[in-house]
Design an enzyme around this catalytic site. Structure first.
Site, PDB file in Angstrom:
ATOM      1  N   THR A  10       1.524  -1.455   0.357  1.00  0.00           N
ATOM      2  CA  THR A  10       0.343  -0.214   0.052  1.00  0.00           C
ATOM      3  C   THR A  10       0.649   1.106   0.455  1.00  0.00           C
ATOM      4  O   THR A  10       2.157   1.161   0.418  1.00  0.00           O
ATOM      5  CB  THR A  10      -0.971   0.427   0.919  1.00  0.00           C
ATOM      6  OG1 THR A  10      -0.082   0.448   2.530  1.00  0.00           O
ATOM      7  CG2 THR A  10      -1.737  -0.985   1.818  1.00  0.00           C
ATOM      8  N   SER A 139       7.181   4.680  12.434  1.00  0.00           N
ATOM      9  CA  SER A 139       7.880   5.821  12.245  1.00  0.00           C
ATOM     10  C   SER A 139       8.357   6.021  13.875  1.00  0.00           C
ATOM     11  O   SER A 139       7.771   5.604  15.210  1.00  0.00           O
ATOM     12  CB  SER A 139       6.843   7.423  12.354  1.00  0.00           C
ATOM     13  OG  SER A 139       7.475   8.465  12.002  1.00  0.00           O
ATOM     14  N   TYR A 152      -0.419  11.908  14.099  1.00  0.00           N
ATOM     15  CA  TYR A 152       0.414  11.089  13.466  1.00  0.00           C
ATOM     16  C   TYR A 152       1.505  11.000  14.453  1.00  0.00           C
ATOM     17  O   TYR A 152       1.245   9.137  14.511  1.00  0.00           O
ATOM     18  CB  TYR A 152       1.790  12.164  12.415  1.00  0.00           C
ATOM     19  CG  TYR A 152       2.335  11.196  11.833  1.00  0.00           C
ATOM     20  CD1 TYR A 152       2.003  10.871  10.564  1.00  0.00           C
ATOM     21  CD2 TYR A 152       3.860  11.469  12.689  1.00  0.00           C
ATOM     22  CE1 TYR A 152       3.334  10.317   9.444  1.00  0.00           C
ATOM     23  CE2 TYR A 152       4.172  10.516  11.571  1.00  0.00           C
ATOM     24  CZ  TYR A 152       4.466   9.996   9.878  1.00  0.00           C
ATOM     25  OH  TYR A 152       5.232   9.253   9.108  1.00  0.00           O
TER      26      TYR A 152
HETATM   27  P1  NAD Z   1       4.891   9.562   0.057  1.00  0.00           P
HETATM   28  O1  NAD Z   1       4.077  10.446   1.301  1.00  0.00           O
HETATM   29  O2  NAD Z   1       6.440  10.197  -0.373  1.00  0.00           O
HETATM   30  O3  NAD Z   1       4.209   8.679   0.026  1.00  0.00           O
HETATM   31  C1  NAD Z   1       2.677   8.629   0.786  1.00  0.00           C
HETATM   32  C2  NAD Z   1       2.059   7.665  -0.419  1.00  0.00           C
HETATM   33  O4  NAD Z   1       1.129   6.530   0.263  1.00  0.00           O
HETATM   34  C3  NAD Z   1       1.518   8.070  -1.628  1.00  0.00           C
HETATM   35  O5  NAD Z   1       2.086   7.103  -2.755  1.00  0.00           O
HETATM   36  C4  NAD Z   1       0.267   8.325  -1.330  1.00  0.00           C
HETATM   37  O6  NAD Z   1      -0.181   8.608  -2.897  1.00  0.00           O
HETATM   38  C5  NAD Z   1      -0.183   7.128  -0.651  1.00  0.00           C
HETATM   39  N1  NAD Z   1      -1.138   7.319  -0.036  1.00  0.00           N
HETATM   40  C6  NAD Z   1      -2.130   8.256   0.498  1.00  0.00           C
HETATM   41  N2  NAD Z   1      -3.024   7.714   1.907  1.00  0.00           N
HETATM   42  C7  NAD Z   1      -2.970   6.775   0.581  1.00  0.00           C
HETATM   43  C8  NAD Z   1      -4.249   6.244   0.843  1.00  0.00           C
HETATM   44  N3  NAD Z   1      -5.400   6.672   1.569  1.00  0.00           N
HETATM   45  N4  NAD Z   1      -4.880   5.021   0.319  1.00  0.00           N
HETATM   46  C9  NAD Z   1      -3.660   4.719  -0.457  1.00  0.00           C
HETATM   47  N5  NAD Z   1      -2.738   5.255  -0.552  1.00  0.00           N
HETATM   48  C10 NAD Z   1      -2.429   6.548  -0.594  1.00  0.00           C
HETATM   49  O7  NAD Z   1       5.360   9.286   2.084  1.00  0.00           O
HETATM   50  P2  NAD Z   1       6.874   8.642   1.946  1.00  0.00           P
HETATM   51  O8  NAD Z   1       7.308   9.474   2.763  1.00  0.00           O
HETATM   52  O9  NAD Z   1       7.263   7.467   1.514  1.00  0.00           O
HETATM   53  O10 NAD Z   1       6.164   7.780   3.237  1.00  0.00           O
HETATM   54  C11 NAD Z   1       5.802   6.641   3.918  1.00  0.00           C
HETATM   55  C12 NAD Z   1       5.670   5.725   5.413  1.00  0.00           C
HETATM   56  O11 NAD Z   1       6.256   5.851   5.094  1.00  0.00           O
HETATM   57  C13 NAD Z   1       4.373   6.625   5.522  1.00  0.00           C
HETATM   58  O12 NAD Z   1       3.315   5.664   6.628  1.00  0.00           O
HETATM   59  C14 NAD Z   1       5.603   7.407   6.502  1.00  0.00           C
HETATM   60  O13 NAD Z   1       4.180   7.952   7.392  1.00  0.00           O
HETATM   61  C15 NAD Z   1       6.363   6.435   7.170  1.00  0.00           C
HETATM   62  N6  NAD Z   1       6.962   7.248   6.766  1.00  0.00           N
HETATM   63  C16 NAD Z   1       8.189   7.811   6.850  1.00  0.00           C
HETATM   64  C17 NAD Z   1       8.786   9.256   6.566  1.00  0.00           C
HETATM   65  C18 NAD Z   1      10.111   9.905   6.071  1.00  0.00           C
HETATM   66  O14 NAD Z   1      10.705  10.660   7.170  1.00  0.00           O
HETATM   67  N7  NAD Z   1       9.885  10.401   4.594  1.00  0.00           N
HETATM   68  C19 NAD Z   1       9.865   8.485   7.992  1.00  0.00           C
HETATM   69  C20 NAD Z   1       8.636   8.042   8.832  1.00  0.00           C
HETATM   70  C21 NAD Z   1       7.144   7.133   8.696  1.00  0.00           C
END
Ligand code: NAD
Length: 244
Positions: A10, A139, A152
């Site tokens: 996902t 996270s 969050y």
């Molecule tokens: P991102 O915004 O690049 O990607 C998130 C993806 O999730 C996007 O493709 C978006 O379209 C999809 N999405 C959002 N809502 C959705 C829904 N309701 N149904 C289906 N798809 C959905 O973000 P990222 O930085 O790659 O984050 C990915 C995961 O990692 C998240 O859960 C985020 O909380 C976690 N995370 C990220 C970081 C960071 O520093 N980037 C740190 C800790 C945790």
């Protein structure tokens, strides 16, 4: 390492989820990219190594859309053996200003989706007598909190509690459930942050840099694969030493 295993990712259309899709495909998995945005799900699936990858546009926060995804999955000959719950959003605001809408949106996407997707694929794996490895992307903010992120942080701590409870319930059914706690990773989610805030965070990371989506993908591959077959209910921090 993952030859012919079907993996559902996902949030697979961007950032960390996309890197995980690429890593699993490189190791021979057949990947179903499940994302809110059809275009990015499709382009990600098409660019993966190997053939027969799939994509599906779905809002994983909505029960009826997850039910549609289930119908699609049931048309595929092999049952998913890997689920990566990576979809996530931020809607930052201080507690005193946060709207109930901002709270609920983040709870639905970051936490309710993990419940809906895990329940759906765990039931399917059990009825098909297949193993399943669920990897939840939490996270480090769920462990230490963050200014402006009460919503969050609550969801990401919730994902850890969910992971441990589900791991206990499903262990004897050949289903493992683990979570990853990324630190600060360079993706579209963090590129919105002001440069001054980013530099201040980087100064507190022992390795002195942000992580890459591939750093998280390597951890996800390990937890998804048989290399971690005696690990369930674990939380793996991938943070460059931040907040250890
Ligand atoms: P991102 O915004 O690049 O990607 C998130 C993806 O999730 C996007 O493709 C978006 O379209 C999809 N999405 C959002 N809502 C959705 C829904 N309701 N149904 C289906 N798809 C959905 O973000 P990222 O930085 O790659 O984050 C990915 C995961 O990692 C998240 O859960 C985020 O909380 C976690 N995370 C990220 C970081 C960071 O520093 N980037 C740190 C800790 C945790």
């Amino acid at each position: 390492m993952l030859a012919a295993r079907l993996a559902v990712v996902t949030g697979g259309g961007s950032g960390i989820g996309k890197a995980i899709c690429q890593k699993l495909a490189e190791q021979g998995a057949r990947v179903l990219v499940a994302d809110l945005r059809k275009e990015t799900a499709e382009s990600t699936a098409k660019a993966l190594k190997g053939e027969n990858h799939l994509h599906f546009a779905v809002n994983v926060a909505k029960e009826e859309e997850v039910a549609n995804l289930q119908k699609f999955i049931e048309t595929i000959p092999n049952s998913p053996e890997i689920l990566i719950n990576c979809a996530g959003i931020t809607r930052d605001s201080t507690l005193l200003k946060m709207s109930t809408e901002q709270w609920k949106e983040v709870v639905d996407v970051n936490l309710t989706s993990v419940f809906l997707m895990s329940k759906m694929l765990a039931r399917l794996a059990i009825s098909n007598e297949k193993p399943l490895s669920i990897v939840n992307v939490s996270s480090i903010v769920g462990k230490i909190g963050n200014f402006g992120q009460t919503n969050y942080a609550a969801t990401k701590a919730g994902v850890v509690g969910f992971t441990k409870s589900a791991a206990k319930e499903l262990a004897k059914k050949n289903i493992r459930v683990n979570s990853i706690l990324p630190g600060f990773i360079a993706t579209p989610m963090t590129e919105k942050m002001p440069e001054k805030v980013l530099q201040a965070i980087i100064a507190t990371i022992p390795q002195g840099k942000m992580g890459s989506p591939e750093d998280i993908a390597n951890a996800a591959l390990f937890l998804a694969s048989d290399q971690s077959s005696y690990i369930t209910g674990a939380t793996l921090e991938v943070t460059g030493g931040f907040a250890m």
